[in-house]
Design a protein around this motif. Structure first.
Motif, PDB file in Angstrom:
ATOM      1  N   GLU A  64       0.860  -1.185   0.000  1.00 27.81           N
ATOM      2  CA  GLU A  64       0.000   0.000   0.000  1.00 27.81           C
ATOM      3  C   GLU A  64       0.894   1.231   0.000  1.00 27.81           C
ATOM      4  O   GLU A  64       2.002   1.215   0.502  1.00 27.81           O
ATOM      5  N   VAL A  65       0.389   2.270  -0.571  1.00 24.29           N
ATOM      6  CA  VAL A  65       1.134   3.527  -0.583  1.00 24.29           C
ATOM      7  C   VAL A  65       0.150   4.642  -0.274  1.00 24.29           C
ATOM      8  O   VAL A  65      -0.887   4.766  -0.916  1.00 24.29           O
ATOM      9  N   SER A  66       0.484   5.427   0.718  1.00 23.76           N
ATOM     10  CA  SER A  66      -0.322   6.584   1.067  1.00 23.76           C
ATOM     11  C   SER A  66       0.643   7.641   1.567  1.00 23.76           C
ATOM     12  O   SER A  66       1.162   7.536   2.656  1.00 23.76           O
ATOM     13  N   TYR A  67       0.934   8.630   0.743  1.00 20.06           N
ATOM     14  CA  TYR A  67       1.874   9.650   1.170  1.00 20.06           C
ATOM     15  C   TYR A  67       1.533  10.970   0.504  1.00 20.06           C
ATOM     16  O   TYR A  67       0.763  11.032  -0.433  1.00 20.06           O
ATOM     17  N   SER A  68       2.103  12.016   1.032  1.00 18.27           N
ATOM     18  CA  SER A  68       1.970  13.325   0.419  1.00 18.27           C
ATOM     19  C   SER A  68       3.305  14.031   0.528  1.00 18.27           C
ATOM     20  O   SER A  68       4.108  13.725   1.411  1.00 18.27           O
ATOM     21  N   ILE A  69       3.551  14.937  -0.366  1.00 16.07           N
ATOM     22  CA  ILE A  69       4.775  15.724  -0.320  1.00 16.07           C
ATOM     23  C   ILE A  69       4.474  16.976   0.493  1.00 16.07           C
ATOM     24  O   ILE A  69       3.532  17.712   0.204  1.00 16.07           O
ATOM     25  N   THR A  70       5.255  17.167   1.542  1.00 17.99           N
ATOM     26  CA  THR A  70       5.081  18.335   2.394  1.00 17.99           C
ATOM     27  C   THR A  70       6.409  19.073   2.507  1.00 17.99           C
ATOM     28  O   THR A  70       7.462  18.527   2.216  1.00 17.99           O
ATOM     29  N   HIS A  71       6.315  20.287   2.948  1.00 15.64           N
ATOM     30  CA  HIS A  71       7.503  21.100   3.169  1.00 15.64           C
ATOM     31  C   HIS A  71       7.749  21.222   4.667  1.00 15.64           C
ATOM     32  O   HIS A  71       6.855  20.934   5.474  1.00 15.64           O
ATOM     33  N   LYS A  72       8.926  21.649   5.017  1.00 14.45           N
ATOM     34  CA  LYS A  72       9.307  21.784   6.418  1.00 14.45           C
ATOM     35  C   LYS A  72       8.202  22.508   7.184  1.00 14.45           C
ATOM     36  O   LYS A  72       7.679  23.514   6.724  1.00 14.45           O
ATOM     37  N   ARG A  73       7.858  21.953   8.333  1.00 10.84           N
ATOM     38  CA  ARG A  73       6.859  22.469   9.273  1.00 10.84           C
ATOM     39  C   ARG A  73       5.415  22.273   8.817  1.00 10.84           C
ATOM     40  O   ARG A  73       4.495  22.674   9.503  1.00 10.84           O
ATOM     41  N   GLU A  74       5.192  21.644   7.654  1.00  7.28           N
ATOM     42  CA  GLU A  74       3.833  21.273   7.264  1.00  7.28           C
ATOM     43  C   GLU A  74       3.491  19.928   7.890  1.00  7.28           C
ATOM     44  O   GLU A  74       4.365  19.102   8.115  1.00  7.28           O
ATOM     45  N   LEU A  75       2.210  19.703   8.160  1.00  2.00           N
ATOM     46  CA  LEU A  75       1.755  18.459   8.758  1.00  2.00           C
ATOM     47  C   LEU A  75       2.040  17.294   7.820  1.00  2.00           C
ATOM     48  O   LEU A  75       1.651  17.303   6.656  1.00  2.00           O
ATOM     49  N   GLU A  76       2.716  16.270   8.351  1.00  3.10           N
ATOM     50  CA  GLU A  76       3.012  15.072   7.568  1.00  3.10           C
ATOM     51  C   GLU A  76       1.891  14.065   7.771  1.00  3.10           C
ATOM     52  O   GLU A  76       1.251  14.033   8.812  1.00  3.10           O
TER      53      GLU A  76
END
Length: 93
Positions: A64-76
């Protein structure tokens, strides 16, 4: 160890580093278990190198794959299938 890696990269003119850290390294207060991961990020961020820090919240053997690209200090958020993290870390980011 990351200090030695960064030093060797700077001495040999290698410009790009990809590291795998952990979710939650920018939270305050920082949980004690995350201190080594935050130190790794601090060294890399202050190195002057071009970098990407992967911050998965957990690894799973499920396909399974569930991810998002976030930047520093954004909610992971999301989970990381171990083989996909390996594949992602080899891609040009």
């Amino acid at each position: 160890m990351v200090k030695n890696i960064v030093k060797a990269m700077q001495e040999t003119d290698v410009k790009r580093i990809i590291a795998i850290s952990s979710i939650g390294i920018y939270e305050s207060p920082l949980r004690p278990v995350l201190i080594p991961y935050r130190k790794l990020a601090d060294v890399i961020e202050s190195s002057g190198l071009d970098y990407t820090i992967l911050r998965p919240d957990w690894f799973t053997n499920a396909n399974e794959v569930s991810y998002s690209i976030t930047h520093k200090r954004e909610l992971e958020q999301g989970s990381a299938y171990q083989e996909k993290v390996s594949h992602l870390s080899l891609q040009p980011l």
